[in-house]
Design a protein around this motif. Structure first.
Motif, PDB file in Angstrom:
ATOM      1  N   LYS A 145      -9.531  -4.411   8.461  1.00  0.00           N
ATOM      2  CA  LYS A 145     -11.008  -4.462   8.387  1.00  0.00           C
ATOM      3  C   LYS A 145     -11.432  -5.155   7.096  1.00  0.00           C
ATOM      4  O   LYS A 145     -12.307  -6.020   7.099  1.00  0.00           O
ATOM      5  N   GLU A 146     -10.805  -4.761   6.009  1.00  0.00           N
ATOM      6  CA  GLU A 146     -11.176  -5.271   4.677  1.00  0.00           C
ATOM      7  C   GLU A 146     -11.032  -6.794   4.581  1.00  0.00           C
ATOM      8  O   GLU A 146     -11.894  -7.466   4.013  1.00  0.00           O
TER       9      GLU A 146
ATOM     10  N   HIS B  68      -3.090   4.171   9.203  1.00  0.00           N
ATOM     11  CA  HIS B  68      -4.399   4.220   8.554  1.00  0.00           C
ATOM     12  C   HIS B  68      -4.583   3.037   7.598  1.00  0.00           C
ATOM     13  O   HIS B  68      -5.598   2.325   7.651  1.00  0.00           O
ATOM     14  N   GLU B  69      -3.594   2.815   6.749  1.00  0.00           N
ATOM     15  CA  GLU B  69      -3.704   1.732   5.754  1.00  0.00           C
ATOM     16  C   GLU B  69      -3.786   0.362   6.429  1.00  0.00           C
ATOM     17  O   GLU B  69      -4.509  -0.524   5.971  1.00  0.00           O
TER      18      GLU B  69
ATOM     19  N   GLU C 159      -7.293  -0.123   7.896  1.00  0.00           N
ATOM     20  CA  GLU C 159      -8.269  -0.329   6.814  1.00  0.00           C
ATOM     21  C   GLU C 159      -8.141  -1.724   6.199  1.00  0.00           C
ATOM     22  O   GLU C 159      -9.127  -2.396   5.938  1.00  0.00           O
ATOM     23  N   LYS C 160      -6.880  -2.157   5.988  1.00  0.00           N
ATOM     24  CA  LYS C 160      -6.667  -3.489   5.393  1.00  0.00           C
ATOM     25  C   LYS C 160      -7.137  -4.577   6.350  1.00  0.00           C
ATOM     26  O   LYS C 160      -7.755  -5.572   5.933  1.00  0.00           O
TER      27      LYS C 160
ATOM     28  N   CYS D 107       0.852  -1.192   0.000  1.00  0.00           N
ATOM     29  CA  CYS D 107       0.000   0.000   0.000  1.00  0.00           C
ATOM     30  C   CYS D 107       0.889   1.244   0.000  1.00  0.00           C
ATOM     31  O   CYS D 107       2.059   1.182   0.356  1.00  0.00           O
TER      32      CYS D 107
END
Ligand code: AMP
Length: 144
Positions: A101-102, A94-95, A98-99, A88
């Protein structure tokens, strides 16, 4: 202990990362969990000077390519297949959140400090992940 199924190992490719990597690999093996690997390349402010000659999109593309190459090397060493390697560009904390969660991570593995960390203190990335993670976090203590 809870049985983890989907572990996300964060790496800054630092020289001190081995104990973090080893712990994640061992845990994944013991728990029969899928092991994912993530590195976030930071788009540094200084790159904006380069944007005069190369477009921002091109810089990001190059950062991603370099990250993918480094991840592939580490993935091979740790036995993490390409589809479980995440490259990323952005802000690491942050990344990573988010990852996680994804892909439905149930455990994030971080080092107590890395490149952003000051000896003895919890680094800024690990600190943010501990506060905002959607799941458990294993913070591997590194010697100061
Ligand atoms: P820091 O809090 O930045 O000192 O780093 C602590 C830990 O966060 C490192 O040992 C890594 O596990 C993780 N980390 C830091 N930066 C990154 C990054 N750019 N990409 C992925 N993980 C990172």
């Amino acid at each position: 202990m809870k049985n983890y199924k989907n572990i996300l190992l964060t790496t800054d490719f630092g020289e001190e990362s081995s104990p973090i990597n080893e712990r994640a690999v061992q845990l994944a093996k013991e728990q029969g969990a899928k092991l994912n690997l993530i590195h976030v390349a930071e788009y540094l402010y200084s790159y904006s000077y380069m944007a005069a000659v190369v477009s921002e999109a091109e810089i990001q593309k190059q950062l991603l390519e370099e990250t993918k190459t480094q991840l592939a090397k580490l993935g091979e060493k740790l036995n993490v297949p390409p589809e479980q390697q995440y490259a990323c560009v952005g802000t690491p904390k942050h990344e990573i959140i988010e990852k996680a969660k994804e892909i439905g991570t149930d455990l994030i593995v971080v080092g107590s400090h890395g490149r952003h960390g000051i000896s003895l203190l919890l680094g800024s990335t690990s600190n943010a992940i501990l506060h905002h993670a959607p799941c458990d976090v294993l913070c591997v203590r590194l010697k100061a």
